[in-house]
Design a protein around this motif. Sequence first.
Motif, PDB file in Angstrom:
ATOM      1  N   ARG A   1       0.833  -1.213   0.000  1.00  0.00           N
ATOM      2  CA  ARG A   1       0.000   0.000   0.000  1.00  0.00           C
ATOM      3  C   ARG A   1       0.865   1.260   0.000  1.00  0.00           C
ATOM      4  NH1 ARG A   1      -2.990  -3.220   3.583  1.00  0.00           N
ATOM      5  NH2 ARG A   1      -2.098  -2.164   5.399  1.00  0.00           N
TER       6      ARG A   1
ATOM      7  N   LEU B   1     -14.095  -7.275  -5.687  1.00  0.00           N
ATOM      8  CA  LEU B   1     -13.803  -5.847  -5.481  1.00  0.00           C
ATOM      9  C   LEU B   1     -12.912  -5.297  -6.589  1.00  0.00           C
ATOM     10  CD1 LEU B   1     -13.184  -5.610  -1.639  1.00  0.00           C
ATOM     11  CD2 LEU B   1     -15.058  -4.595  -2.933  1.00  0.00           C
TER      12      LEU B   1
ATOM     13  N   LEU C   1      -6.421  -0.149  -1.911  1.00  0.00           N
ATOM     14  CA  LEU C   1      -7.351  -1.260  -1.712  1.00  0.00           C
ATOM     15  C   LEU C   1      -7.086  -2.369  -2.720  1.00  0.00           C
ATOM     16  CD1 LEU C   1      -9.787  -2.570  -0.344  1.00  0.00           C
ATOM     17  CD2 LEU C   1     -11.253  -1.267  -1.898  1.00  0.00           C
TER      18      LEU C   1
ATOM     19  N   GLU D   1      -6.591   5.937  -2.691  1.00  0.00           N
ATOM     20  CA  GLU D   1      -7.428   5.050  -1.868  1.00  0.00           C
ATOM     21  C   GLU D   1      -7.795   3.770  -2.631  1.00  0.00           C
ATOM     22  OE1 GLU D   1     -11.757   5.285   0.271  1.00  0.00           O
ATOM     23  OE2 GLU D   1     -10.505   7.081   0.339  1.00  0.00           O
ATOM     24  N   THR D   2      -8.243   3.922  -3.863  1.00  0.00           N
ATOM     25  CA  THR D   2      -8.601   2.755  -4.675  1.00  0.00           C
ATOM     26  C   THR D   2      -7.380   1.893  -4.951  1.00  0.00           C
ATOM     27  OG1 THR D   2     -10.404   3.980  -5.709  1.00  0.00           O
ATOM     28  CG2 THR D   2      -9.640   1.996  -6.850  1.00  0.00           C
TER      29      THR D   2
ATOM     30  N   SER E   1      -3.946  -4.309  -1.826  1.00  0.00           N
ATOM     31  CA  SER E   1      -4.212  -5.134  -0.635  1.00  0.00           C
ATOM     32  C   SER E   1      -4.928  -6.417  -1.007  1.00  0.00           C
ATOM     33  CB  SER E   1      -5.067  -4.362   0.381  1.00  0.00           C
ATOM     34  OG  SER E   1      -4.326  -3.355   0.992  1.00  0.00           O
ATOM     35  N   GLU E   2      -5.903  -6.310  -1.883  1.00  0.00           N
ATOM     36  CA  GLU E   2      -6.651  -7.494  -2.307  1.00  0.00           C
ATOM     37  C   GLU E   2      -5.760  -8.452  -3.097  1.00  0.00           C
ATOM     38  OE1 GLU E   2      -9.482  -8.331  -1.187  1.00  0.00           O
ATOM     39  OE2 GLU E   2      -9.988  -6.425  -0.257  1.00  0.00           O
TER      40      GLU E   2
END
Length: 126
Positions: A12, A92, A33, A29-30, A36-37
């Motif tokens: 991140r 996601l 995320l 932010e996107t 992280s996924e």
Amino acid sequence: MLCEPRTARRARLLVSAALHTWNLSDLVETGMLMVSELVGNSVQHTACRLIHVSVRRIAIDRVRIGVTENSSRLPEMGGGESGREGGRGLFLVEVMGDRWGYDLHRRGKTVWVELVVEGGEKPGLA
């Protein structure tokens, strides 16, 4: 990077630093995320020891975030059923990214997601 849960934090930070360098704060932010996924999927679904995280500005209007590991197990979209812990990572990525996919290598694969840069401005230098 080691293929372990705490690696997601380092990933991140890498994504955030790259996007801020390119003056793409609206994607931070996107992007965090998404990475992280992708890291989470590598940790949870493969027996890899190491992963490589990349952030590339592949076009003026596109950023690609990728996680490379030595597992040849193909990514699978989970059901994302409500109440179930897990199984939503690629869902996601599918919903929040512009497109995603994977590239097979001789030893392993890279799973990637692309984000669209609104306005497609040239990358800035920090």
